[in-house]
Scaffold this motif. Structure first.
Motif, PDB file in Angstrom:
ATOM      1  N   GLY A   1     -17.167  -2.751   9.668  1.00 47.68           N
ATOM      2  CA  GLY A   1     -16.742  -3.296  10.954  1.00 47.68           C
ATOM      3  C   GLY A   1     -15.406  -2.702  11.285  1.00 47.68           C
ATOM      4  O   GLY A   1     -15.298  -1.532  11.593  1.00 47.68           O
ATOM      5  N   LYS A   2     -14.390  -3.518  11.125  1.00 41.19           N
ATOM      6  CA  LYS A   2     -13.038  -3.049  11.360  1.00 41.19           C
ATOM      7  C   LYS A   2     -12.597  -2.152  10.210  1.00 41.19           C
ATOM      8  O   LYS A   2     -12.882  -2.433   9.056  1.00 41.19           O
ATOM      9  CB  LYS A   2     -12.141  -4.285  11.434  1.00 41.19           C
ATOM     10  CG  LYS A   2     -10.870  -4.076  12.192  1.00 41.19           C
ATOM     11  CD  LYS A   2     -10.174  -5.427  12.296  1.00 41.19           C
ATOM     12  CE  LYS A   2      -8.823  -5.259  12.950  1.00 41.19           C
ATOM     13  NZ  LYS A   2      -8.094  -6.522  13.007  1.00 41.19           N
ATOM     14  N   ALA A   3     -11.906  -1.098  10.554  1.00 43.55           N
ATOM     15  CA  ALA A   3     -11.427  -0.195   9.513  1.00 43.55           C
ATOM     16  C   ALA A   3     -10.304  -0.860   8.719  1.00 43.55           C
ATOM     17  O   ALA A   3      -9.528  -1.648   9.242  1.00 43.55           O
ATOM     18  CB  ALA A   3     -10.920   1.096  10.140  1.00 43.55           C
ATOM     19  N   LYS A   4     -10.280  -0.524   7.451  1.00 45.74           N
ATOM     20  CA  LYS A   4      -9.190  -1.011   6.607  1.00 45.74           C
ATOM     21  C   LYS A   4      -8.044  -0.021   6.749  1.00 45.74           C
ATOM     22  O   LYS A   4      -8.195   1.164   6.450  1.00 45.74           O
ATOM     23  CB  LYS A   4      -9.656  -1.105   5.159  1.00 45.74           C
ATOM     24  CG  LYS A   4      -8.666  -1.802   4.270  1.00 45.74           C
ATOM     25  CD  LYS A   4      -9.229  -1.932   2.872  1.00 45.74           C
ATOM     26  CE  LYS A   4      -8.233  -2.656   1.979  1.00 45.74           C
ATOM     27  NZ  LYS A   4      -8.722  -2.685   0.588  1.00 45.74           N
ATOM     28  N   ILE A   5      -6.927  -0.510   7.221  1.00 46.18           N
ATOM     29  CA  ILE A   5      -5.811   0.385   7.491  1.00 46.18           C
ATOM     30  C   ILE A   5      -4.779   0.285   6.371  1.00 46.18           C
ATOM     31  O   ILE A   5      -4.315  -0.796   6.016  1.00 46.18           O
ATOM     32  CB  ILE A   5      -5.186   0.054   8.872  1.00 46.18           C
ATOM     33  CG1 ILE A   5      -6.247   0.330   9.941  1.00 46.18           C
ATOM     34  CG2 ILE A   5      -3.924   0.875   9.105  1.00 46.18           C
ATOM     35  CD1 ILE A   5      -5.846  -0.040  11.335  1.00 46.18           C
ATOM     36  N   HIS A   6      -4.475   1.449   5.817  1.00 46.89           N
ATOM     37  CA  HIS A   6      -3.561   1.495   4.675  1.00 46.89           C
ATOM     38  C   HIS A   6      -2.122   1.804   5.095  1.00 46.89           C
ATOM     39  O   HIS A   6      -1.223   1.754   4.273  1.00 46.89           O
ATOM     40  CB  HIS A   6      -4.021   2.573   3.691  1.00 46.89           C
ATOM     41  CG  HIS A   6      -5.376   2.296   3.124  1.00 46.89           C
ATOM     42  ND1 HIS A   6      -5.605   1.308   2.192  1.00 46.89           N
ATOM     43  CD2 HIS A   6      -6.592   2.837   3.384  1.00 46.89           C
ATOM     44  CE1 HIS A   6      -6.898   1.287   1.896  1.00 46.89           C
ATOM     45  NE2 HIS A   6      -7.518   2.201   2.608  1.00 46.89           N
ATOM     46  N   ALA A   7      -1.962   2.167   6.343  1.00 40.26           N
ATOM     47  CA  ALA A   7      -0.640   2.521   6.806  1.00 40.26           C
ATOM     48  C   ALA A   7      -0.014   1.341   7.546  1.00 40.26           C
ATOM     49  O   ALA A   7      -0.695   0.358   7.859  1.00 40.26           O
ATOM     50  CB  ALA A   7      -0.724   3.726   7.736  1.00 40.26           C
ATOM     51  N   LYS A   8       1.257   1.464   7.822  1.00 37.46           N
ATOM     52  CA  LYS A   8       1.949   0.402   8.543  1.00 37.46           C
ATOM     53  C   LYS A   8       1.694   0.566  10.043  1.00 37.46           C
ATOM     54  O   LYS A   8       1.942   1.632  10.611  1.00 37.46           O
ATOM     55  CB  LYS A   8       3.448   0.493   8.244  1.00 37.46           C
ATOM     56  CG  LYS A   8       4.228  -0.663   8.824  1.00 37.46           C
ATOM     57  CD  LYS A   8       5.716  -0.458   8.650  1.00 37.46           C
ATOM     58  CE  LYS A   8       6.471  -1.591   9.333  1.00 37.46           C
ATOM     59  NZ  LYS A   8       7.891  -1.263   9.492  1.00 37.46           N
ATOM     60  N   ILE A   9       1.216  -0.502  10.664  1.00 41.04           N
ATOM     61  CA  ILE A   9       0.965  -0.460  12.109  1.00 41.04           C
ATOM     62  C   ILE A   9       2.273  -0.739  12.839  1.00 41.04           C
ATOM     63  O   ILE A   9       2.910  -1.762  12.616  1.00 41.04           O
ATOM     64  CB  ILE A   9      -0.103  -1.494  12.506  1.00 41.04           C
ATOM     65  CG1 ILE A   9      -1.429  -1.169  11.818  1.00 41.04           C
ATOM     66  CG2 ILE A   9      -0.278  -1.555  14.027  1.00 41.04           C
ATOM     67  CD1 ILE A   9      -2.478  -2.257  11.939  1.00 41.04           C
ATOM     68  N   VAL A  10       2.672   0.199  13.687  1.00 41.50           N
ATOM     69  CA  VAL A  10       3.916   0.007  14.419  1.00 41.50           C
ATOM     70  C   VAL A  10       3.678  -0.393  15.862  1.00 41.50           C
ATOM     71  O   VAL A  10       4.549  -0.957  16.516  1.00 41.50           O
ATOM     72  CB  VAL A  10       4.826   1.255  14.361  1.00 41.50           C
ATOM     73  CG1 VAL A  10       5.364   1.458  12.957  1.00 41.50           C
ATOM     74  CG2 VAL A  10       4.104   2.492  14.824  1.00 41.50           C
ATOM     75  N   LYS A  11       2.480  -0.102  16.366  1.00 35.45           N
ATOM     76  CA  LYS A  11       2.198  -0.449  17.752  1.00 35.45           C
ATOM     77  C   LYS A  11       0.696  -0.542  17.963  1.00 35.45           C
ATOM     78  O   LYS A  11      -0.064   0.239  17.401  1.00 35.45           O
ATOM     79  CB  LYS A  11       2.782   0.620  18.680  1.00 35.45           C
ATOM     80  CG  LYS A  11       2.839   0.200  20.120  1.00 35.45           C
ATOM     81  CD  LYS A  11       3.545   1.263  20.955  1.00 35.45           C
ATOM     82  CE  LYS A  11       3.661   0.825  22.401  1.00 35.45           C
ATOM     83  NZ  LYS A  11       4.226   1.888  23.238  1.00 35.45           N
ATOM     84  N   VAL A  12       0.296  -1.529  18.768  1.00 38.01           N
ATOM     85  CA  VAL A  12      -1.105  -1.645  19.140  1.00 38.01           C
ATOM     86  C   VAL A  12      -1.240  -1.210  20.581  1.00 38.01           C
ATOM     87  O   VAL A  12      -0.552  -1.733  21.456  1.00 38.01           O
ATOM     88  CB  VAL A  12      -1.616  -3.091  18.953  1.00 38.01           C
ATOM     89  CG1 VAL A  12      -3.049  -3.224  19.441  1.00 38.01           C
ATOM     90  CG2 VAL A  12      -1.503  -3.517  17.497  1.00 38.01           C
ATOM     91  N   LEU A  13      -2.073  -0.235  20.816  1.00 40.86           N
ATOM     92  CA  LEU A  13      -2.253   0.283  22.163  1.00 40.86           C
ATOM     93  C   LEU A  13      -3.427  -0.407  22.822  1.00 40.86           C
ATOM     94  O   LEU A  13      -4.519  -0.454  22.265  1.00 40.86           O
ATOM     95  CB  LEU A  13      -2.478   1.791  22.110  1.00 40.86           C
ATOM     96  CG  LEU A  13      -1.435   2.592  21.302  1.00 40.86           C
ATOM     97  CD1 LEU A  13      -1.899   4.007  21.125  1.00 40.86           C
ATOM     98  CD2 LEU A  13      -0.088   2.560  21.993  1.00 40.86           C
ATOM     99  N   SER A  14      -3.195  -0.944  23.995  1.00 41.67           N
ATOM    100  CA  SER A  14      -4.274  -1.658  24.666  1.00 41.67           C
ATOM    101  C   SER A  14      -4.990  -0.761  25.670  1.00 41.67           C
ATOM    102  O   SER A  14      -4.499   0.308  25.991  1.00 41.67           O
ATOM    103  CB  SER A  14      -3.738  -2.887  25.377  1.00 41.67           C
ATOM    104  OG  SER A  14      -2.678  -2.528  26.204  1.00 41.67           O
TER     105      SER A  14
END
Ligand SMILES: [Zn+2]
Length: 64
Positions: free
Chosen positions: A51-64
């Motif tokens: 489903g949703k990808a597992k993200i290993h990096a730090k998310i700094v911004k969510v783009l809508s």
């Protein structure tokens, strides 16, 4: 009359992440179907989980 569009499920979106290894900023899809690697160092930033990808990096911004 303008009505707000109802979103039945959480929309997939793009997120901006920072590679934990080289600090490269990269925009990735958070429902990636394939492994996403850092373009600079090749570190795996996200991997698909069905489903949703597992993200290993730090998310700094969510783009809508
Ligand atoms: Zn990197």
């Amino acid at each position: 009359m303008v009505t707000k569009e109802l979103i039945p499920m959480p929309k997939s979106r793009f997120v901006k992440v920072v590679c934990p290894k080289c600090k490269n900023e990269q925009i990735i899809y958070n429902k990636a179907a394939t492994v996403v690697k850092c373009l600079v160092c090749g570190n795996v930033l996200a991997e698909p989980t069905g489903g949703k990808a597992k993200i290993h990096a730090k998310i700094v911004k969510v783009l809508s």
